[in-house]
Write a protein that holds these residues in place. Structure first.
Motif, PDB file in Angstrom:
ATOM      1  N   GLY A 140      -5.392  -0.448  -7.615  1.00  0.00           N
ATOM      2  CA  GLY A 140      -5.952   0.513  -8.548  1.00  0.00           C
ATOM      3  C   GLY A 140      -6.879   1.495  -7.864  1.00  0.00           C
ATOM      4  N   LYS A 141      -7.714   0.982  -6.959  1.00  0.00           N
ATOM      5  CA  LYS A 141      -8.648   1.841  -6.241  1.00  0.00           C
ATOM      6  C   LYS A 141      -7.909   2.857  -5.367  1.00  0.00           C
ATOM      7  CE  LYS A 141     -12.865   2.977  -4.994  1.00  0.00           C
ATOM      8  NZ  LYS A 141     -13.815   3.573  -5.957  1.00  0.00           N
ATOM      9  N   LYS A 142      -6.875   2.398  -4.666  1.00  0.00           N
ATOM     10  CA  LYS A 142      -6.095   3.312  -3.825  1.00  0.00           C
ATOM     11  C   LYS A 142      -5.403   4.384  -4.663  1.00  0.00           C
ATOM     12  CE  LYS A 142      -5.065   0.177   0.043  1.00  0.00           C
ATOM     13  NZ  LYS A 142      -3.982  -0.569   0.743  1.00  0.00           N
ATOM     14  N   THR A 143      -4.902   3.988  -5.825  1.00  0.00           N
ATOM     15  CA  THR A 143      -4.267   4.955  -6.722  1.00  0.00           C
ATOM     16  C   THR A 143      -5.247   6.027  -7.134  1.00  0.00           C
ATOM     17  OG1 THR A 143      -2.709   3.302  -7.561  1.00  0.00           O
ATOM     18  CG2 THR A 143      -3.122   5.227  -8.952  1.00  0.00           C
ATOM     19  N   PHE A 144      -6.447   5.608  -7.538  1.00  0.00           N
ATOM     20  CA  PHE A 144      -7.467   6.571  -7.951  1.00  0.00           C
ATOM     21  C   PHE A 144      -7.845   7.494  -6.793  1.00  0.00           C
ATOM     22  CE2 PHE A 144     -11.930   7.836  -8.443  1.00  0.00           C
ATOM     23  CZ  PHE A 144     -11.881   8.449  -9.685  1.00  0.00           C
ATOM     24  N   HIS A 204     -10.805  -1.359 -13.465  1.00  0.00           N
ATOM     25  CA  HIS A 204     -10.023  -2.453 -12.887  1.00  0.00           C
ATOM     26  C   HIS A 204     -10.907  -3.673 -12.667  1.00  0.00           C
ATOM     27  CE1 HIS A 204      -5.891  -2.598 -10.956  1.00  0.00           C
ATOM     28  NE2 HIS A 204      -6.318  -3.846 -10.847  1.00  0.00           N
ATOM     29  N   GLY A 205     -10.312  -4.829 -12.816  1.00  0.00           N
ATOM     30  CA  GLY A 205     -11.025  -6.076 -12.567  1.00  0.00           C
ATOM     31  C   GLY A 205     -10.962  -6.463 -11.097  1.00  0.00           C
ATOM     32  N   THR A 206     -12.098  -6.810 -10.535  1.00  0.00           N
ATOM     33  CA  THR A 206     -12.145  -7.174  -9.115  1.00  0.00           C
ATOM     34  C   THR A 206     -11.482  -8.526  -8.840  1.00  0.00           C
ATOM     35  OG1 THR A 206     -14.349  -8.137  -9.452  1.00  0.00           O
ATOM     36  CG2 THR A 206     -14.246  -5.854  -8.694  1.00  0.00           C
ATOM     37  N   LYS A 207     -11.262  -9.339  -9.901  1.00  0.00           N
ATOM     38  CA  LYS A 207     -10.648 -10.652  -9.732  1.00  0.00           C
ATOM     39  C   LYS A 207      -9.186 -10.669 -10.203  1.00  0.00           C
ATOM     40  CE  LYS A 207     -15.072 -13.024 -10.526  1.00  0.00           C
ATOM     41  NZ  LYS A 207     -15.780 -14.038 -11.351  1.00  0.00           N
ATOM     42  N   ASP A 208      -8.621  -9.497 -10.418  1.00  0.00           N
ATOM     43  CA  ASP A 208      -7.262  -9.397 -10.948  1.00  0.00           C
ATOM     44  C   ASP A 208      -6.253  -9.983  -9.954  1.00  0.00           C
ATOM     45  OD1 ASP A 208      -4.776  -8.608 -11.977  1.00  0.00           O
ATOM     46  OD2 ASP A 208      -5.592  -6.745 -12.798  1.00  0.00           O
ATOM     47  N   PRO A 209      -5.527 -11.062 -10.319  1.00  0.00           N
ATOM     48  CA  PRO A 209      -4.576 -11.676  -9.395  1.00  0.00           C
ATOM     49  C   PRO A 209      -3.171 -11.083  -9.486  1.00  0.00           C
ATOM     50  CG  PRO A 209      -4.755 -13.033 -11.331  1.00  0.00           C
ATOM     51  CD  PRO A 209      -5.678 -11.848 -11.560  1.00  0.00           C
ATOM     52  N   LEU A 210      -2.905 -10.293 -10.535  1.00  0.00           N
ATOM     53  CA  LEU A 210      -1.567  -9.744 -10.752  1.00  0.00           C
ATOM     54  C   LEU A 210      -1.455  -8.313 -10.236  1.00  0.00           C
ATOM     55  CD1 LEU A 210       1.253 -10.138 -11.965  1.00  0.00           C
ATOM     56  CD2 LEU A 210       0.334  -9.230 -14.127  1.00  0.00           C
ATOM     57  N   VAL A 211      -2.344  -7.457 -10.693  1.00  0.00           N
ATOM     58  CA  VAL A 211      -2.428  -6.077 -10.205  1.00  0.00           C
ATOM     59  C   VAL A 211      -3.738  -5.991  -9.416  1.00  0.00           C
ATOM     60  CG1 VAL A 211      -2.559  -3.646 -10.840  1.00  0.00           C
ATOM     61  CG2 VAL A 211      -1.122  -5.202 -12.182  1.00  0.00           C
TER      62      VAL A 211
END
Length: 239
Positions: A192-196, A180-187
């Motif tokens: 992503g981290k919580k999902t994992f 996952h991108g740490t700068k992702d403004p959409l997702v």
């Protein structure tokens, strides 16, 4: 039958990979984007393999609520793009069933050719990664692995319930690769981290990687994913 683009391996076909695009894209689109990531890098292999067939399906067009109901190529509908918004279970199940039918035909063909489900991977980018998580941990637990790039599951996703039910009878599940991108403004990266973290708390084995990306696929990420793919389904010269 969903339209799909297929890239055959350079050598003997002994494994398969199904790559699902994000919302509004196509199989051809995601394949082209991945190829662009390798342009000018000096990496001649790119996302091609000596033994792995790569399949890029295109999602069927349907109304998509976050786009005010406009028709788009999406794997399922949702109320909005948010971690705390409940899934539209009916849409997820209907789209999953349609894709499962395609996967069944793909898997059946691979098994007939001597390739077991354990040598088939499914994954994707953004919504495609979310769909892959549903497929791998709800419907096809015999697959060799699942990958999800810039993706997430809703906080109360049905995937988690399915894993808990599965644990009552079996322990084996596909291995997981998430990035996952740490700068992702959409997702958002946190989604992503919580999902994992939730998946691994339920017994899923996997790895999570972060990059200084926006909502995108990048060269370094693809290199890491490529290495993971070959580790999960290595070139089996004896098959």
């Amino acid at each position: 039958m969903l339209h799909r683009t297929i890239v055959m391996p350079a050598g003997r076909h002994t494994a398969s990979l199904i790559f699902l695009h994000g919302s509004g894209d196509t199989g051809v689109g995601i394949q082209s984007w991945i190829a662009d990531c390798f342009d000018g890098t000096g990496d001649k292999q790119g996302f091609n393999f000596n033994h792995i067939k790569v399949i890029y399906p295109t999602a069927p067009p349907q109304p998509y609520t976050p786009m005010n109901g406009r028709i788009s190529n999406v794997w399922f509908d949702r109320h909005k793009i948010s971690y705390d918004t409940p899934e539209i279970a009916k849409s997820v199940d209907e789209m999953s069933d349609k894709l499962i039918q395609v996967l069944f035909s793909i898997i059946a063909a691979e098994v007939k050719a001597g390739i077991p489900p354990s040598r088939i991977l499914v994954g994707g980018f953004s919504m495609g990664g979310s769909m892959a998580l549903h497929l791998g941990f709800r419907n096809h637990l015999d697959l060799g692995g699942v990958f999800a790039l810039s993706s997430f599951l809703s906080a109360e996703s049905t995937v988690y319930d399915s894993i808990i039910e599965h644990q009552k009878t079996e322990n084996s599940m596909p291995e997981l690769f998430m990035a996952h991108g740490t700068k992702d403004p959409l997702v958002l990266f946190e989604w992503g981290k919580k999902t994992f973290q939730k998946l691994t708390s339920l017994g899923v084995k996997g790895q999570f990687h972060k990059f200084k990306y926006f909502h995108e696929i990048g060269f370094k990420e693809l290199l890491m994913l490529r290495n993971w793919i070959v580790e999960r389904i290595p070139n089996d010269t004896n098959s």
